[in-house]
Motif scaffolding. Structure first.
Motif, mmCIF file in Angstrom:
data_model
loop_
_atom_site.group_PDB
_atom_site.id
_atom_site.type_symbol
_atom_site.label_atom_id
_atom_site.label_comp_id
_atom_site.label_asym_id
_atom_site.label_seq_id
_atom_site.Cartn_x
_atom_site.Cartn_y
_atom_site.Cartn_z
ATOM 1 N N THR A 54 0.825 -1.205 0.000
ATOM 2 C CA THR A 54 0.000 0.000 0.000
ATOM 3 C C THR A 54 0.860 1.257 0.000
ATOM 4 N N ARG A 98 -4.400 -4.459 -4.470
ATOM 5 C CA ARG A 98 -4.688 -4.386 -3.046
ATOM 6 C C ARG A 98 -5.234 -5.710 -2.511
ATOM 7 N N LEU A 102 -5.232 -7.556 1.319
ATOM 8 C CA LEU A 102 -6.426 -8.064 1.989
ATOM 9 C C LEU A 102 -6.258 -9.520 2.400
ATOM 10 N N SER A 234 -12.655 -2.240 3.685
ATOM 11 C CA SER A 234 -11.667 -2.227 2.602
ATOM 12 C C SER A 234 -12.175 -3.015 1.395
ATOM 13 N N CYS A 235 -12.778 -4.177 1.653
ATOM 14 C CA CYS A 235 -13.348 -4.977 0.560
ATOM 15 C C CYS A 235 -14.456 -4.219 -0.150
ATOM 16 N N PHE A 282 -9.100 3.767 0.977
ATOM 17 C CA PHE A 282 -8.434 2.510 1.333
ATOM 18 C C PHE A 282 -7.053 2.800 1.912
ATOM 19 N N SER A 283 -6.289 3.646 1.237
ATOM 20 C CA SER A 283 -4.941 3.985 1.694
ATOM 21 C C SER A 283 -4.985 4.719 3.029
ATOM 22 N N LEU A 285 -7.310 4.579 5.322
ATOM 23 C CA LEU A 285 -7.709 3.637 6.373
ATOM 24 C C LEU A 285 -6.541 2.753 6.786
ATOM 25 N N THR A 286 -5.738 2.337 5.815
ATOM 26 C CA THR A 286 -4.603 1.459 6.099
ATOM 27 C C THR A 286 -3.579 2.126 7.002
#
Length: 338
Positions: A54, A98, A102, A234-235, A282-283, A285-286
């Motif tokens: 990521t 990504r 996951l 994320s999914c 997504f990024s 959140l990661t």
């Protein structure tokens, strides 16, 4: 420029009135993630190799949106077949890649709750040093060990890791030939077909990972609740991108500078909202949460693949005793000096 119909570029051709501002905005937003990325990469309580994919993706997005801003203002760049190909490869492969992240998180979510007190030392969570504040603490003495569940969870994730390669490879093959699709009619049809197959397989992949995440929480009460929420979210973000791409993938154009349904203001807005924004979220959140702590990944994730043998266990315990003795000696020396 081409004369024959070929797949319209996802996101349309970069135009000055509708692409320059959002491209600059997302380049800045990704750049603002750099301090978080550096912190997660170097802080010992949150660093894990599972973040590398990521991190690379987020850095590449800074480049891609800087180039897109340049394309929107420079006609020669806007109509470049090479840059168009790079953009299509990046947008097609970026979100699909990504999937690797996951799966790596899913396996930690699945296997960590399966360890009993006797086997806990070999778990990824046991390597997550958080001064006793880990999501997956040492199990109570009556917690059953579940080696069979752990074995099949790993085999399932092995299979998903292979399935993930299908949309990734197809996406690379299809979009790396995008310039050829502009120039040759027969290549245009092949590119279109491979792009569609890649997205469909990717969508199925993300759905399966989502269902596996929810199933894990149902079957394993000890599974991380926060981890389940983060992985599910994320999914869903990747599913949104897949559905968007399927919705617009049938569009064709006859030239990069010609009329296109994907070049309208509303179509551009949909692209940035349903493709670009979910990638950024997504990024964000990661890096905004401590993945290492929440999923109990340790520095390497579930790298074992199988439970350790008695010989490996004895070797690991010997190393742990040596480390404990070294820490005790260090504390003793500090106390003596004070």
């Amino acid at each position: 420029m081409a004369g024959h119909p070929f797949p319209a570029p996802i996101g349309g051709t970069p135009l000055p009135d509708v692409d320059f501002a959002p491209s600059i905005l997302f380049a800045i937003l990704y750049a603002l993630l750099i301090p978080l990325m550096v912190y997660r990469a170097f802080h010992r309580r949150s660093r894990t190799i599972l973040l590398l994919g990521t991190i690379a993706f987020a850095v590449e997005r800074i480049v891609i949106f800087a180039l897109r801003a340049v394309q929107s203002r420079r006609e020669s760049s806007r109509l470049s077949g090479g840059l168009a190909t790079y953009m299509q490869v990046s947008f097609a492969v970026g979100f699909v890649s990504r999937g690797s992240d996951l799966v790596n998180l899913l396996i930690c979510l699945l296997v960590n709750p399966t360890y009993g007190p006797e086997t806990y030392g070999q778990s990824p969570a046991a390597q997550t040093k958080m001064d006793g504040d880990t999501t997956f603490g040492v199990p109570s003495p009556d917690t059953p060990d579940q080696p069979k569940f752990r074995f099949w969870s790993r085999r399932f994730c092995d299979i998903m890791g292979l399935v993930f390669l299908v949309p990734l490879v197809l996406g690379v093959i299809a979009n790396s030939q995008y310039k050829g699709a502009i120039e040759k009619a027969d290549q245009a049809k092949k590119t279109q077909d491979l792009r569609e197959i890649s997205v469909v397989v990717g969508l199925v992949f993300f759905l399966v990972v989502l269902f596996a995440t929810l199933w894990c929480k149902w079957k394993q009460p000890r599974a991380s609740k926060r981890g389940t929420i983060i992985l599910s979210a994320s999914c869903l973000l990747m599913i949104v991108i897949s559905i968007y791409r399927l919705g617009v993938m049938g569009e064709t154009v006859t030239s990069l500078d010609g009329p296109s349904n994907l070049n309208t203001t509303s179509a551009k807005a949909l692209f940035y909202v349903f493709h670009v924004l979910p990638e950024y979220l997504f990024s964000l959140l990661t890096f905004a949460v401590n993945i290492r702590k929440i999923f109990g990944t340790g520095p390497w994730g579930d790298w074992r693949g199988n439970d350790e043998t008695d010989k490996e266990k004895a070797k690991r315990e010997e190393k742990e005793r040596a480390k404990a003795a070294k820490r005790a000696a260090s504390r003793g020396a500090e106390q003596a000096l004070s």
